[in-house]
Motif scaffolding. Structure first.
Motif, PDB file in Angstrom:
ATOM      1  N   HIS A 243      -2.222  -3.269   6.111  1.00  0.00           N
ATOM      2  CA  HIS A 243      -1.703  -3.402   5.013  1.00  0.00           C
ATOM      3  C   HIS A 243      -1.296  -4.655   4.386  1.00  0.00           C
ATOM      4  N   LYS A 244      -1.190  -4.710   3.142  1.00  0.00           N
ATOM      5  CA  LYS A 244      -0.583  -5.933   2.766  1.00  0.00           C
ATOM      6  C   LYS A 244       0.834  -5.895   2.857  1.00  0.00           C
ATOM      7  N   ILE A 245       1.477  -7.008   3.407  1.00  0.00           N
ATOM      8  CA  ILE A 245       2.981  -6.929   3.688  1.00  0.00           C
ATOM      9  C   ILE A 245       3.526  -8.155   3.109  1.00  0.00           C
ATOM     10  N   VAL A 246       4.573  -8.222   1.982  1.00  0.00           N
ATOM     11  CA  VAL A 246       5.289  -9.015   1.511  1.00  0.00           C
ATOM     12  C   VAL A 246       6.463  -8.877   1.731  1.00  0.00           C
ATOM     13  N   LYS A 247       7.461 -10.193   1.553  1.00  0.00           N
ATOM     14  CA  LYS A 247       8.779  -9.989   1.550  1.00  0.00           C
ATOM     15  C   LYS A 247       9.453  -9.558   0.563  1.00  0.00           C
ATOM     16  N   ILE A 248      10.291  -8.846   1.025  1.00  0.00           N
ATOM     17  CA  ILE A 248      11.065  -7.834   0.054  1.00  0.00           C
ATOM     18  C   ILE A 248      11.836  -8.589  -1.065  1.00  0.00           C
ATOM     19  N   LEU A 249      12.022  -9.967  -0.648  1.00  0.00           N
ATOM     20  CA  LEU A 249      12.707 -10.647  -1.823  1.00  0.00           C
ATOM     21  C   LEU A 249      11.736 -11.113  -2.912  1.00  0.00           C
ATOM     22  N   GLN A 250      10.404 -11.066  -2.609  1.00  0.00           N
ATOM     23  CA  GLN A 250       9.634 -11.378  -3.625  1.00  0.00           C
ATOM     24  C   GLN A 250       9.438 -10.111  -4.345  1.00  0.00           C
ATOM     25  N   VAL A 251       9.598  -8.932  -3.994  1.00  0.00           N
ATOM     26  CA  VAL A 251       9.441  -7.781  -4.516  1.00  0.00           C
ATOM     27  C   VAL A 251      10.643  -7.582  -5.499  1.00  0.00           C
TER      28      VAL A 251
ATOM     29  N   GLN B 124       0.680  -1.133  -0.146  1.00  0.00           N
ATOM     30  CA  GLN B 124       0.048   0.065   0.057  1.00  0.00           C
ATOM     31  C   GLN B 124       0.860   1.322   0.051  1.00  0.00           C
ATOM     32  N   CYS B 125       1.778   1.375   0.851  1.00  0.00           N
ATOM     33  CA  CYS B 125       2.857   2.394   0.881  1.00  0.00           C
ATOM     34  C   CYS B 125       3.783   2.198  -0.225  1.00  0.00           C
TER      35      CYS B 125
END
Length: 570
Positions: free
Chosen positions: A98-106, A80-81
């Motif tokens: 908020h939807k939080i994901v692993k930064i490695l995925q991003v 979201q941010c």
């Protein structure tokens, strides 16, 4: 020689500067020997040192530092941010829900996108710019040659007039040189801009490749992608060369020696397309310049056998299409399409339409297959190895004129069942690729009415040319569907009758030729709609037209059912 400074020396430890490197700290990006590992680990205990073998360096992700929690690294990402976040950020109320994901995925998704962009830049966009640069250079070379031909023609004509016209010759040559230099300067500027963009693309590729090779996720995430900027191809420069028109010797030397038409250099936004495996007609060299004959001449006449479907109606010949320089397809108001030998005038083959209806128009594809339209059956059909295949079938519309383009597409002009609408459609096989019906002001490009007769062809410059019987005009628009001009005839005409166009064709010089059945002649105009001359040659009811690879014109005559082969270019 100091081994530590020798260019041929192996890599040394960054701490002791003597021992050979064996380890690497991915956190601090420091090269270490085994003896210095412990020393490095305690040098800054606030960091989490990731020491790996030197060969495995950059294998540990370097997470971004958190902007709000200095001592923490961001191993997560808030969608979201749209920012990296650490565990303390996630625990705070700021990102609640908020939807939080692993930064490695991003980072993996971003890395994949970058790799795709690199591939597109390397394999499509940059090669396209290379082709565009080559095209501009070829045009500049051709420009030099054609302007040289103009200068030669002017000089040769000037010799016949001797010394009294030397001044006029020099004046006209100066105009040619000025036009040439103006266009060359414009093209050179255009080429410089293209080369600059190509250089920028290479820099972009190098920059992106460096980013993809780093383990610094901050750099990877923050990289700006500019591939869309380069996807917008430059406008294509369209040349219009002046024409030298010689006159006859007379007292009024200035008027009768000859005139030089104006030149132009325009920009076509749709002139270039992304590189594909197919070459466009513009990719090859330009055809040699040919001049119109003072008097067109009939080379041969071929008698066509037509048996009208209805006994109360006289037999009539409508269409002709070149299969080769030796053979032509013809059709009239019977249910067959016939192949004739040009030299012998003999019938070689006869194809009966699939429905038993009269074919409205015929064309030959790039691969040599026959195409015909069937109004009553609402179909476009292709004949391969004497077998008829239905390619297109319509509902609420009926096909009229058809032609095959240089790219292998089919162009079809059609009208609605209520006669109120007319449109042009481009097909790839049976797939509709483009429909053009209205101009920029929302007005129909073509006429409508119960007595529709339209024919269509593609010019060498990729313009689409349509003969519109209802408005007695030739309508020409570019590949994008923007109206370029309408030709409504020229006066005087051989029989002083209103201009009524029928068949239409083009030649290697981008001339547009249309049959005028009311005046028993063929009009020749240039690609910009300027009238050049008439061809009559004793024509009787000219209807269908086509040209062969040598720019011979074939005219299908409606009433006497003959095809005339006419030579009209040098």
């Amino acid at each position: 020689m100091d081994p530590r400074t020798s260019a041929q020396d192996v890599m040394r430890c960054d701490l002791c500067e003597t021992a050979v490197v064996q380890m690497h700290c991915d956190t601090c990006l420091v090269n270490l020997c085994t003896a210095c590992v412990g020393k490095h680990m305690i040098s800054d205990e606030s960091k989490k040192h990731e020491v790996v073998k030197f060969q495995a360096r950059k294998s540990t992700p370097l997470f971004p530092k958190c902007k709000h929690h200095i001592k923490e690294r961001c191993e997560m990402y808030c969608n979201q941010c749209d920012i990296p976040v650490c565990t303390s950020c996630v625990a705070s109320d700021k990102h609640l829900g908020h939807k939080i994901v692993k930064i490695l995925q991003v980072s993996d998704e971003r890395r994949n996108k970058i790799m795709k962009d690199i591939t597109e830049l390397n394999e499509t966009i940059y090669p396209t710019y290379q082709d565009i640069a080559s095209d501009v250079q070829n045009r500049m070379s051709q420009l030099e040659k054609e302007y040289g031909d103009l200068s030669t023609a002017i000089t040769k004509h000037g010799e016949d007039w001797h010394r009294e016209i030397d001044k006029l010759v020099k004046k006209l040559k100066a105009e040619v040189d000025e036009m040439k230099n103006t266009q060359l300067q414009t093209l050179q500027k255009h080429l410089d801009e293209i080369n600059k963009t190509m250089s920028d693309i290479k820099d972009e590729i190098d920059s992106l490749e460096m980013v993809t090779d780093t383990n610094d996720l901050s750099k990877l995430i923050s990289v700006t992608l500019n591939v869309n900027l380069y996807s917008n191809l430059p406008n294509k420069m369209i040349l219009s060369l002046p024409k030298f028109t010689p006159g006859t010797i007379h007292e009024e030397l200035v008027k009768l020696f000859g005139t030089l038409s104006s030149s132009s250099l325009t920009s076509d936004k749709h002139g270039y397309s992304m590189k594909t495996t197919q070459k466009s007609p513009e990719a090859g060299s330009s055809p040699p310049v040919k001049q119109l004959l003072d008097e067109p001449e009939t080379v041969t006449t071929i008698k066509i056998d037509i048996q009208a479907v209805y006994s109360l109606i006289s037999s009539q010949l409508y269409n002709v299409a070149c299969l080769s320089d030796e053979e032509i397809w013809t059709s009239g108001n019977d249910y067959t399409v016939k192949l004739y030998s040009i030299n012998q005038g003999s019938l070689l083959k006869s194809i009966t339409t699939k429905s038993g209806n009269v074919p409205w128009d015929i064309a030959v594809t790039k691969s040599g297959d026959l195409v015909y339209t069937d109004i009553n059956d609402r179909t476009v059909n292709i004949v391969k190895n004497e077998k008829i295949e239905e390619v297109i079938r319509l509902q609420n519309w009926k096909h009229l004129g058809v032609c095959s383009t240089s790219s292998g597409d089919l162009l079809v002009i059609m009208y609605s069942d209520d006669y109120k609408q007319t449109k042009y459609v481009r097909y790839s096989g049976s797939t509709e690729k483009q429909t053009i019906q209205f101009d920029d002001e929302g007005k129909s490009l073509y006429s409508s009415g119960s007595y529709n007769k339209f024919y269509i062809t593609e010019n060498r410059n990729l313009d689409i040319c349509v003969s519109d019987h209802n408005t007695n005009a030739v309508v020409v628009f570019n590949q994008a569907g923007k109206l370029r001009f309408k030709y409504i005839g020229h006066t005087p005409v051989p029989k002083n009758q209103p201009f009524i166009p029928r068949g239409i064709t083009t030649d290697s010089q981008s001339h547009i030729l249309t049959a005028d059945i009311n005046n028993d002649c063929v009009h020749i105009i240039d690609q910009d709609g300027q009238f050049l001359r008439y061809i009559d040659c004793g024509l009787s009811g000219p209807w269908g037209l086509c040209t062969d690879t040598n720019d011979n014109l074939f005219v299908a005559q409606q009433s006497n059912k003959q095809v005339k082969k006419i030579k009209y270019l040098h």
